[in-house]
Design a protein around this motif. Sequence first.
Motif, PDB file in Angstrom:
ATOM      1  N   HIS B 654     -97.413 -16.343  37.975  1.00 22.88           N
ATOM      2  CA  HIS B 654     -96.642 -17.426  37.371  1.00 22.88           C
ATOM      3  C   HIS B 654     -95.553 -17.871  38.341  1.00 22.88           C
ATOM      4  O   HIS B 654     -94.865 -17.036  38.937  1.00 22.88           O
ATOM      5  N   CYS B 656     -92.281 -20.627  38.813  1.00 27.73           N
ATOM      6  CA  CYS B 656     -91.361 -21.432  38.027  1.00 27.73           C
ATOM      7  C   CYS B 656     -90.343 -22.096  38.946  1.00 27.73           C
ATOM      8  O   CYS B 656     -89.822 -21.452  39.855  1.00 27.73           O
ATOM      9  N   LEU B 669     -85.564 -26.408  33.385  1.00 29.41           N
ATOM     10  CA  LEU B 669     -86.900 -26.011  33.849  1.00 29.41           C
ATOM     11  C   LEU B 669     -87.589 -27.239  34.403  1.00 29.41           C
ATOM     12  O   LEU B 669     -87.799 -28.205  33.690  1.00 29.41           O
ATOM     13  N   TYR B 672     -93.543 -25.369  35.634  1.00 23.43           N
ATOM     14  CA  TYR B 672     -93.984 -23.998  35.385  1.00 23.43           C
ATOM     15  C   TYR B 672     -95.500 -23.959  35.527  1.00 23.43           C
ATOM     16  O   TYR B 672     -96.214 -24.690  34.843  1.00 23.43           O
ATOM     17  N   SER B 761     -93.439 -14.572  31.910  1.00 26.98           N
ATOM     18  CA  SER B 761     -92.538 -15.707  32.144  1.00 26.98           C
ATOM     19  C   SER B 761     -91.067 -15.329  32.278  1.00 26.98           C
ATOM     20  O   SER B 761     -90.333 -15.991  33.022  1.00 26.98           O
TER      21      SER B 761
END
Lengths: 164, 799
Positions: B654, B656, B669, B672, B761
Amino acid sequence: MRITVDVDGTRYSDEVEPRMLLVHYLRDQLGKVGTVSGCDTSNCGACTVHLDGRSVKSCSVLAVQADGHEVTTVEGLAQDGTLHPVQEAFHECHALQCGYCTPGMIMQSIDLLEENPDPDEQQVREGLEGNLCRCTGYQNIVKAVQSAAGTMREGSAPQAGGAR
Amino acid sequence: MTAVAEPASSPAGEFGRSRARKEDAHLITGRSRWTGNLTLPGMLHMAVLRSPLAHARITGIDVSEAKSMPGVVAVYTGADLAEEQGDLPSAWPITPDMKKPPAPALAVDTVNFAGDAVAVVLARSDYEAHDALEGIDVDYEDLPVVLDLESAAAEGSELVHPDLGTNVSATWKLDSGEAGSGGDVEQAIAEAESSPDGIVVRRTLRQQRLVPAFMEPRAVVVDPNAQQATMWSSTQIPHILKLMLAMTLGIPEHKLRVIAPDVGGGFGGKLQVTPEEVLTLLTARRLGKPVKYAESRSESMQAAHHGRAQLQKLTLAAKRDGTVTGMKVELLADMGAYMRLLSPGIPVLGAFMFNGIYKIPAYHFSCSPVFTSKVPTDAYRGAGRPEATFGIERMMSELAAELGIDPLEIREKNWITHEEFPFNTVSGLTYDTGNYEAATARARELFGYDALRREQAERRERKDPVQLGIGVSTFTEMCGLAPSRVLGSLDYGAGGWEHAQVRMLPTGKVEVVTGISPHGQGHVTGFSQVVADRLGVPFDDVEIIHGDTQSAPKGLDTYGSRSLTVGGVAVAHAVATVIAKARPIAAHMMECAEDDLEFTEGRFQVRGTEKAVGITDVALAVFAAHDMPEGVEPSLDSDVTYDPENFSFPHGTHLCAVEVDTETGRVELRSYVAVDDVGRVVNPMLVEGQVHGGLAQGIAQALFEEAVYDESGTLLSGSFAEYLIPTAADLPSFTTDRTETPATSNTLGVKGVGEAGTIASTPAVVNAVLDAVRQFGVRDIDMPCTPMRVWKAIQEGAR
């Protein structure tokens, strides 16, 4: 107090306590348990219904305030066995998991599309800000609302349910 | 989707097919069956009086006024139920000497957290029951409140349970040197410290308390008058609940039936035997009337179990080229005031995950569950594994930062390469398969890693007030709980098998009974696809029966990403048994040898001919039973209990990107990317939905959520007005993709997906925030990374 309310196309006349919330009237007195309650601070929106065609959180409306008005719940959306385009889109786009927020989410989405028939992603996200979902991360809900918007704009689907 | 290994066959092509769910029809039209919807004739409503104090002695309770209030049928206190209520079950004694206080459903002489149940009112209506709570007068004598985890564990602390003599319940250890799975970590640390080529990174990381916050508050209805006392409960675990109620209350097991109707989310929060379930059952039996309890959200926040709540003291030893040589983990885990069903076992599950996807030569893990005057903690999505993954993934990024190595590069240097599977880890597990290279390459590409790094450098260069941070998390998790022998070796009180039954009906329709208990995941759809695929019958001809101990009598329910990996595999085995039972009958019908038959797409065909009978024809012939082969019973039904041989190990990369406003501390954010490898996929749409929801919860831990208590032990974040679960406007759209490396430990090749997003996450986001502000001297920020905390960290770091 005696109130008379049209709910999903049926007229009801009942004695209610002045303090009774609309969501409790719907669920406990009318057996309209399709509308649910998820919090006690008006944050989650699970109890969203339409009052005279506009979305309200039925936990923040007293039953007596609905006297003489029309209420549409998720149970009154499908017409003659045909789902509302927003219901259909929630199914097709996998916009629900546990389904607890779904009645409120669908009612709020219909209200949002009434105001803005062609919302962009951000407008959908902001329009649903008062409705919480813990399962989906909202991505497929946003997709469903935009998909339903497309269907409704094409006019190939029936109009929104009862109260309109 | 990138296929990394050749997927096993999907005979009817159902695998990989995004079918819309069977579950939806009643949920989108409001014809749902939540426990709270139930009304039975003569039903009473129960309201619970809860302690406003975190720790106090009850010196007197006067219920006389409440008893005289309109509609009130009965009022009970702990003293009234003391004989019957027993102790709430705690099924995981992690050590033989683990200390555990009594855990009554209704407090008898002391209350141990704000929200502890003190008395119950049974009345004609919910409004009347709640009104009568005002008529109960309780006298309390304050006792010392213990709130801070670290000081609770220290010598000389005030005690939550003075009778235990300590707040530290136990200490559980795993040491690779002693276990023979690796080297001595102290030696590895000493070497790294003394050598010019070595480095030791130490951090103390905090996992804040979280509230599972399922959308449907808990509800219970008990009808004591049926042939079996029947409980409807908003639970993830009807089978375990039934067994535990029987064992703790002394009610004969065959005189209880538990039903989990539609259940509105759980996330581990409904993996519990609750005081409210016990009280509803006891009062219903005592009064001989159905009783309903439906909690408010505020009650749920203060009395339903919380999750996480750990302090992690972590030491990572490495060479300066980035090669990790040892990892030491010392945990304090906040139990709250009592041990609930799995409380002390949750952090222990993390013991096997702190090594992550890496080859770590030496490892030591110790964990001490500690009592505090707060609501108990227990499973919350991931249960021990998110905490561990956060620890290792934060530490790998810290090591990378200290050495000035790219965080992806340092991971690649240490991870198990795809040629090295099966791989025995330093914590004692065997990872069957994985391909971290493929998932990472795909994530990197989708994310535009190199371009974002360039942009980051530019923004740093020009001292942009909005700085870009890039966070990495390459996670794995152990799913499919669990091989029973492993659970036994961890002193868990039950096994990890799952049950399935497949029944062919005379008309060719199929009933499938499963012991898993869905609450939003879509198992009815997914399992129907498995059956349709293997049995060659139409998807719509399959009914999945679950969540009622009468119709689905055997099972271990839903948690730990086990439903498809254990329950679904059990179903596949049960289907195989049906086919095996049908084969001799089909051969008899066509007067051929069994070996001449091949089964494809629901038909037994005589090889090399057009001659065939369908499985549905066999079902009808079996029903008639006019002409069965000698010695063959007229039944195609099968009954399988499957115990997995190993866990499954989904993994993923993952990435980000966050934008941090250095003037306000606000974190945005920006993008992602989640590339997960959950093995073979039955329904990609359901898998994506699980990932999206998981990401939202993990991101929420990083940025938004925390259960906060004040200094008197009152929960300040006691409603959705203060406890900030993210809204649609708080989250971006996620980019998700998959690589597919089938598990080799089960016949379907599946690995589980329920927890992946949540586990991966949280560290990805926090690593991104730190990546943005590390330039100001910041090395850690407590979660949730609120604007205030980020801003303060920048100010302090920049000093």
